[in-house]
Design a protein around this motif. Structure first.
Motif, PDB file in Angstrom:
ATOM      1  N   VAL A 107      53.172  43.039  34.143  1.00  0.00           N
ATOM      2  CA  VAL A 107      54.428  43.639  35.317  1.00  0.00           C
ATOM      3  C   VAL A 107      53.983  45.492  35.700  1.00  0.00           C
ATOM      4  N   LEU A 108      53.970  45.719  34.455  1.00  0.00           N
ATOM      5  CA  LEU A 108      53.972  47.213  34.783  1.00  0.00           C
ATOM      6  C   LEU A 108      52.358  47.700  35.361  1.00  0.00           C
ATOM      7  N   ALA A 109      51.357  47.250  35.161  1.00  0.00           N
ATOM      8  CA  ALA A 109      50.264  47.071  35.707  1.00  0.00           C
ATOM      9  C   ALA A 109      51.169  46.737  36.912  1.00  0.00           C
ATOM     10  N   ARG A 110      51.442  45.581  37.405  1.00  0.00           N
ATOM     11  CA  ARG A 110      51.293  45.373  39.156  1.00  0.00           C
ATOM     12  C   ARG A 110      51.882  47.230  39.782  1.00  0.00           C
ATOM     13  N   GLN A 111      53.112  46.983  39.233  1.00  0.00           N
ATOM     14  CA  GLN A 111      53.947  48.438  39.503  1.00  0.00           C
ATOM     15  C   GLN A 111      53.569  49.575  39.967  1.00  0.00           C
ATOM     16  N   ARG A 112      52.555  50.315  38.497  1.00  0.00           N
ATOM     17  CA  ARG A 112      51.425  51.038  38.592  1.00  0.00           C
ATOM     18  C   ARG A 112      50.158  51.099  39.934  1.00  0.00           C
ATOM     19  N   LEU A 136      42.291  44.711  44.235  1.00  0.00           N
ATOM     20  CA  LEU A 136      41.335  43.099  43.350  1.00  0.00           C
ATOM     21  C   LEU A 136      42.597  43.347  42.016  1.00  0.00           C
ATOM     22  N   LEU A 137      42.019  44.403  41.805  1.00  0.00           N
ATOM     23  CA  LEU A 137      43.080  44.575  40.181  1.00  0.00           C
ATOM     24  C   LEU A 137      44.194  44.283  40.438  1.00  0.00           C
ATOM     25  N   LEU A 138      45.161  44.035  41.467  1.00  0.00           N
ATOM     26  CA  LEU A 138      46.411  44.055  41.722  1.00  0.00           C
ATOM     27  C   LEU A 138      46.420  43.008  41.828  1.00  0.00           C
ATOM     28  N   GLY A 139      45.878  41.622  42.600  1.00  0.00           N
ATOM     29  CA  GLY A 139      45.346  40.110  42.674  1.00  0.00           C
ATOM     30  C   GLY A 139      45.466  39.640  41.063  1.00  0.00           C
ATOM     31  N   VAL A 140      44.774  40.421  39.816  1.00  0.00           N
ATOM     32  CA  VAL A 140      44.437  40.117  39.007  1.00  0.00           C
ATOM     33  C   VAL A 140      46.233  39.968  38.323  1.00  0.00           C
ATOM     34  N   ALA A 141      46.627  40.832  38.838  1.00  0.00           N
ATOM     35  CA  ALA A 141      48.437  41.152  37.890  1.00  0.00           C
ATOM     36  C   ALA A 141      49.453  40.412  38.672  1.00  0.00           C
ATOM     37  N   LEU A 142      49.086  40.506  40.215  1.00  0.00           N
ATOM     38  CA  LEU A 142      50.241  39.437  40.108  1.00  0.00           C
ATOM     39  C   LEU A 142      50.133  37.982  40.075  1.00  0.00           C
ATOM     40  N   ALA A 143      48.706  37.523  39.896  1.00  0.00           N
ATOM     41  CA  ALA A 143      48.427  35.925  39.075  1.00  0.00           C
ATOM     42  C   ALA A 143      48.637  36.424  37.100  1.00  0.00           C
ATOM     43  N   ALA A 144      48.745  37.307  37.171  1.00  0.00           N
ATOM     44  CA  ALA A 144      49.300  37.482  34.880  1.00  0.00           C
ATOM     45  C   ALA A 144      50.633  37.610  35.242  1.00  0.00           C
ATOM     46  N   SER A 145      51.644  37.984  35.916  1.00  0.00           N
ATOM     47  CA  SER A 145      52.821  37.629  35.910  1.00  0.00           C
ATOM     48  C   SER A 145      53.301  36.683  36.433  1.00  0.00           C
ATOM     49  N   GLY A 146      52.727  36.011  37.013  1.00  0.00           N
ATOM     50  CA  GLY A 146      53.549  34.479  36.903  1.00  0.00           C
ATOM     51  C   GLY A 146      53.169  33.644  38.633  1.00  0.00           C
ATOM     52  N   ASP A 147      52.961  35.271  40.036  1.00  0.00           N
ATOM     53  CA  ASP A 147      53.106  35.243  41.374  1.00  0.00           C
ATOM     54  C   ASP A 147      51.262  35.193  41.914  1.00  0.00           C
ATOM     55  N   ALA A 148      51.555  33.626  41.329  1.00  0.00           N
ATOM     56  CA  ALA A 148      50.426  33.280  42.473  1.00  0.00           C
ATOM     57  C   ALA A 148      50.058  33.616  43.757  1.00  0.00           C
ATOM     58  N   THR A 149      51.416  33.066  44.912  1.00  0.00           N
ATOM     59  CA  THR A 149      51.155  33.512  46.146  1.00  0.00           C
ATOM     60  C   THR A 149      50.666  34.479  46.560  1.00  0.00           C
ATOM     61  N   GLY A 150      51.103  35.584  45.779  1.00  0.00           N
ATOM     62  CA  GLY A 150      51.426  36.671  46.430  1.00  0.00           C
ATOM     63  C   GLY A 150      48.971  37.782  45.881  1.00  0.00           C
ATOM     64  N   ALA A 151      49.219  36.954  44.594  1.00  0.00           N
ATOM     65  CA  ALA A 151      47.993  37.200  44.311  1.00  0.00           C
ATOM     66  C   ALA A 151      47.319  36.543  45.307  1.00  0.00           C
ATOM     67  N   GLN A 152      47.354  35.485  45.542  1.00  0.00           N
ATOM     68  CA  GLN A 152      46.299  34.215  46.844  1.00  0.00           C
ATOM     69  C   GLN A 152      46.565  35.214  48.112  1.00  0.00           C
ATOM     70  N   ARG A 153      47.651  35.939  48.229  1.00  0.00           N
ATOM     71  CA  ARG A 153      47.292  37.018  49.411  1.00  0.00           C
ATOM     72  C   ARG A 153      46.171  38.340  49.536  1.00  0.00           C
ATOM     73  N   GLU A 154      47.196  38.213  48.377  1.00  0.00           N
ATOM     74  CA  GLU A 154      45.688  39.349  48.311  1.00  0.00           C
ATOM     75  C   GLU A 154      44.315  39.267  48.473  1.00  0.00           C
ATOM     76  N   TYR A 155      44.082  38.056  48.406  1.00  0.00           N
ATOM     77  CA  TYR A 155      42.694  37.802  47.686  1.00  0.00           C
ATOM     78  C   TYR A 155      41.944  37.338  49.403  1.00  0.00           C
ATOM     79  N   GLU A 156      43.089  36.803  49.735  1.00  0.00           N
ATOM     80  CA  GLU A 156      42.355  36.284  51.530  1.00  0.00           C
ATOM     81  C   GLU A 156      42.495  37.519  52.097  1.00  0.00           C
ATOM     82  N   THR A 157      43.318  38.870  51.810  1.00  0.00           N
ATOM     83  CA  THR A 157      43.460  40.062  52.610  1.00  0.00           C
ATOM     84  C   THR A 157      42.288  40.660  52.341  1.00  0.00           C
TER      85      THR A 157
END
Length: 198
Positions: free
Chosen positions: A64-69, A85-106
């Protein structure tokens, strides 16, 4: 199962986490090497980029803190593909697979030459049981970078999962097929065995 990747400067690999548990407990090692020249050519100031801190936070379990930073950094550096790309990893790791997928697709749309976003997208698809989508994403990664070993390895895992599904279906339809039960059991056991760390 396929490996999920996080960006690391200068081709330093992160500790791999088991593929099957990423969405449940963010227990995957999100290890990727980002050797693509396009990533390293991004305009972000390397000394100020939050990569090392975000990696440390992820390793410590504070996604969560990694995502915020990373989100703070990206407000002023929206074209930093490595941070995204690292934000996508942090989103997935914090349980937001939808947000991570959005980052990767972008990322695949804005930087189609980078293989890592396709790989990470494939991991999310596979975790959700969308093996055909995972296959297509990995094939895109390999099309842009034929020597991307991780994508080849992950594609092999996806093909093995697809084969297992077909063999199980064949067994359900014709349970007396000679040898198929043993092959199915052997493949299931192989897929359940974690890879040996090197």
């Amino acid at each position: 199962m396929p490996d999920f990747f996080a960006p690391l400067p200068h081709r330093t690999a992160a500790r791999p986490w088991p593929f099957r548990r990423i969405l449940a407990a963010a227990a995957w090692a999100l290890g990727v090497t980002l050797g693509s020249p396009a990533l390293h050519a991004q305009p972000a100031t390397a000394a100020a980029a939050p990569y090392a801190e975000a990696q440390r936070l992820l390793a410590d379990g504070d996604a969560v803190l990694a995502r915020q930073r990373l989100q703070q950094w990206l407000q002023d550096h929206p074209d930093d593909a490595q941070a995204r790309l690292l934000l996508g990893v942090a989103l997935a790791a914090s349980g937001d697979a939808t947000g991570a997928q959005r980052e990767y697709e972008t990322l695949t749309q804005r930087f189609p030459e980078l293989p890592e976003p396709y790989n990470n997208l494939a991991v999310l698809h596979a975790a959700a049981g969308r093996l055909q989508e995972a296959r297509a994403a990995l094939e895109s990664a390999i099309r842009f970078h034929p020597d991307y070993a991780t994508a080849h390895r992950n594609l092999g895992d996806v093909y093995a999962q697809l084969a297992l599904g077909h063999w199980q279906r064949a067994l359900a339809l014709q349970p007396d097929t000679p040898g198929l039960g043993q092959r199915t059991d052997a493949l299931r056991q192989l897929l359940a065995t974690p890879p040996v760390a090197r």
